[in-house]
Design an enzyme around this catalytic site. Structure first.
Site, mmCIF file in Angstrom:
data_model
loop_
_atom_site.group_PDB
_atom_site.id
_atom_site.type_symbol
_atom_site.label_atom_id
_atom_site.label_comp_id
_atom_site.label_asym_id
_atom_site.label_seq_id
_atom_site.Cartn_x
_atom_site.Cartn_y
_atom_site.Cartn_z
ATOM 1 N N THR A 176 0.848 -1.186 0.000
ATOM 2 C CA THR A 176 0.000 0.000 0.000
ATOM 3 C C THR A 176 0.893 1.249 0.000
ATOM 4 O O THR A 176 2.123 1.138 -0.023
ATOM 5 C CB THR A 176 -1.024 -0.059 1.158
ATOM 6 O OG1 THR A 176 -1.920 1.040 1.015
ATOM 7 C CG2 THR A 176 -0.388 -0.010 2.535
ATOM 8 N N LYS A 178 3.521 1.109 -3.803
ATOM 9 C CA LYS A 178 2.905 0.391 -4.932
ATOM 10 C C LYS A 178 3.877 0.264 -6.109
ATOM 11 O O LYS A 178 3.962 -0.797 -6.723
ATOM 12 C CB LYS A 178 1.596 1.054 -5.341
ATOM 13 C CG LYS A 178 0.526 0.831 -4.267
ATOM 14 C CD LYS A 178 -0.864 1.117 -4.746
ATOM 15 C CE LYS A 178 -1.868 0.738 -3.661
ATOM 16 N NZ LYS A 178 -3.237 1.053 -3.994
HETATM 17 P P1 NAP Z 1 -4.767 8.753 -6.330
HETATM 18 O O1 NAP Z 1 -4.029 7.891 -7.288
HETATM 19 O O2 NAP Z 1 -4.019 9.718 -5.493
HETATM 20 O O3 NAP Z 1 -5.869 9.584 -7.190
HETATM 21 C C1 NAP Z 1 -6.643 10.597 -6.576
HETATM 22 C C2 NAP Z 1 -7.719 11.074 -7.545
HETATM 23 O O4 NAP Z 1 -8.534 12.043 -6.854
HETATM 24 C C3 NAP Z 1 -7.177 11.780 -8.793
HETATM 25 O O5 NAP Z 1 -8.019 11.530 -9.879
HETATM 26 C C4 NAP Z 1 -7.260 13.258 -8.357
HETATM 27 O O6 NAP Z 1 -7.330 14.166 -9.445
HETATM 28 C C5 NAP Z 1 -8.571 13.263 -7.604
HETATM 29 N N1 NAP Z 1 -8.677 14.399 -6.698
HETATM 30 C C6 NAP Z 1 -8.025 14.588 -5.525
HETATM 31 N N2 NAP Z 1 -8.379 15.779 -4.978
HETATM 32 C C7 NAP Z 1 -9.255 16.359 -5.847
HETATM 33 C C8 NAP Z 1 -9.968 17.600 -5.845
HETATM 34 N N3 NAP Z 1 -9.856 18.496 -4.838
HETATM 35 N N4 NAP Z 1 -10.801 17.876 -6.886
HETATM 36 C C9 NAP Z 1 -10.933 16.962 -7.917
HETATM 37 N N5 NAP Z 1 -10.278 15.783 -7.967
HETATM 38 C C10 NAP Z 1 -9.441 15.479 -6.938
HETATM 39 O O7 NAP Z 1 -5.643 7.881 -5.317
HETATM 40 P P2 NAP Z 1 -6.256 6.412 -5.559
HETATM 41 O O8 NAP Z 1 -5.323 5.390 -5.073
HETATM 42 O O9 NAP Z 1 -6.755 6.352 -6.963
HETATM 43 O O10 NAP Z 1 -7.477 6.427 -4.517
HETATM 44 C C11 NAP Z 1 -8.583 7.299 -4.701
HETATM 45 C C12 NAP Z 1 -9.680 7.005 -3.691
HETATM 46 O O11 NAP Z 1 -10.177 5.687 -3.869
HETATM 47 C C13 NAP Z 1 -9.230 7.091 -2.226
HETATM 48 O O12 NAP Z 1 -10.254 7.702 -1.488
HETATM 49 C C14 NAP Z 1 -9.064 5.643 -1.807
HETATM 50 O O13 NAP Z 1 -9.298 5.446 -0.428
HETATM 51 C C15 NAP Z 1 -10.182 4.999 -2.629
HETATM 52 N N6 NAP Z 1 -9.909 3.570 -2.894
HETATM 53 C C16 NAP Z 1 -10.799 2.671 -2.387
HETATM 54 C C17 NAP Z 1 -10.593 1.330 -2.616
HETATM 55 C C18 NAP Z 1 -11.581 0.341 -2.060
HETATM 56 O O14 NAP Z 1 -11.233 -0.826 -1.908
HETATM 57 N N7 NAP Z 1 -12.795 0.750 -1.780
HETATM 58 C C19 NAP Z 1 -9.489 0.885 -3.366
HETATM 59 C C20 NAP Z 1 -8.611 1.835 -3.875
HETATM 60 C C21 NAP Z 1 -8.828 3.186 -3.619
HETATM 61 P P3 NAP Z 1 -5.977 14.732 -10.128
HETATM 62 O O15 NAP Z 1 -5.503 13.645 -11.040
HETATM 63 O O16 NAP Z 1 -6.413 15.964 -10.835
HETATM 64 O O17 NAP Z 1 -5.012 15.022 -9.004
#
Ligand code: NAP
Length: 281
Positions: free
Chosen positions: A70, A74
């Site tokens: 995690t 990654k």
């Molecule tokens: P990540 O790679 O950091 O991506 C974050 C995403 O959120 C990007 O698309 C980013 O846009 C967007 N974002 C962040 N702040 C924003 C704002 N103020 N306005 C608009 N867009 C914004 O994170 P990730 O690993 O993909 O995870 C994302 C979410 O999914 C987290 O909350 C995580 O806990 C959840 N998740 C859940 C599971 C599950 O099993 N349920 C699994 C994986 C992840 P930009 O590209 O423009 O920065």
């Protein structure tokens, strides 16, 4: 701990992160270990980025069967693997590794978790019904898009604040009718959508809420949020008010854990009511 025949036979796996104390994975895997009476343990191990490779190799020497990687490991986890399967290759990240025949094998179980969460919560739903709207283009979005393509979504519309990241995903999955859209247009292009999913961190505890106008969304469309703290995000609350079926993110977390458990402990675990209660499913 003094070594005796029991501790020598203990099957060990762990989630590696930095920090890692927030991870729910030990709760999930240790519940299944108890349920299936397996002599094993699943730990949360905090490793600093500079020591990642040496410390993971030391754990393998000690007999660990595998790991979840995690944040922030990654990418490093992917580089460490000797073999990477097609799913991890396509998604571009390894979240699960297992040791077999002396080699480190890497896979990614997030797409499996995403698809099985929807299948379990809305069994009658088919992704092939209509276009899917994906909010976000980070790591989780790649797994979701992979799952959607595999499940036959006829069109995938990705809306991301940084549009070029959505364009990169669209290029990567070019065979699957995937296109990038402006973030500010997320409330339009919804009339024919069968599925909407938030993969951004918006709505998560400590983050701003996700605002989206769902007025044009057909009330049969399924709305899913990957965020699971809190379980009921503003997106899901709005979708309920709009009359849409909703699915929270915690089920994806549990389902993505199942293939890893099978690799390490040789049982494909099921999600029962006690597990649902434990996690508020
Ligand atoms: P990540 O790679 O950091 O991506 C974050 C995403 O959120 C990007 O698309 C980013 O846009 C967007 N974002 C962040 N702040 C924003 C704002 N103020 N306005 C608009 N867009 C914004 O994170 P990730 O690993 O993909 O995870 C994302 C979410 O999914 C987290 O909350 C995580 O806990 C959840 N998740 C859940 C599971 C599950 O099993 N349920 C699994 C994986 C992840 P930009 O590209 O423009 O920065």
């Amino acid at each position: 701990m003094p070594m005796n025949s029991d501790t020598q036979n203990l099957i060990k796996a762990a989630v590696i992160g930095h920090p890692v104390n927030q991870s729910k994975s030990p709760l999930i895997h240790n519940y299944w270990l108890r349920k299936y009476s397996i002599l094993g343990v699943y730990e949360a191990i905090d490793i600093e980025p500079d020591n990642f490779e040496s410390e993971v190799r030391a754990l393998i020497e000690k007999g660990y069967k595998g790991f979840n990687f995690t944040i922030p490991h990654k990418d490093a986890g992917m580089k460490l693997c000797d073999e990477i399967d097609d799913v991890a290759e396509k998604i571009g990240a390894v979240n699960t590794a297992y040791i077999a025949n002396g080699k480190i094998h890497g896979t990614n179980t997030d797409a499996f978790g995403f698809v099985h969460n929807i299948r379990t919560c809305v069994p009658e739903f088919r992704f092939s019904t209509g276009p899917a709207v994906v909010l976000g283009a980070g790591g989780a979005a790649k797994a979701v898009v992979h799952g959607l393509v595999e499940e036959g979504a006829p069109e995938i519309r990705i809306f991301n604040r940084t549009k070029n990241k959505a364009e990169d995903i669209a290029k990567k999955f070019a065979g699957g009718a995937v296109a990038a859209y402006d973030w500010d247009d997320r409330g339009i292009h919804l009339e024919d959508a069968a599925f909407v999913v938030n993969t951004t961190s918006l709505g998560m505890k400590g983050q701003p809420d996700l605002f989206m106008n769902l007025q044009d969304l057909n009330e049969k469309a399924v709305v899913n949020d990957l965020v699971y703290t809190p379980l009921q995000t503003s997106l899901l609350r709005n979708a309920k008010l709009n009359g849409n079926p909703t699915v929270t993110g915690v089920g994806m977390l549990v389902h993505q854990a199942r293939p890893g458990f099978k690799h390490w402990f040789d049982v494909m675990p099921k999600i029962d009511n006690e597990m649902r209660e434990l996690l508020g499913l």
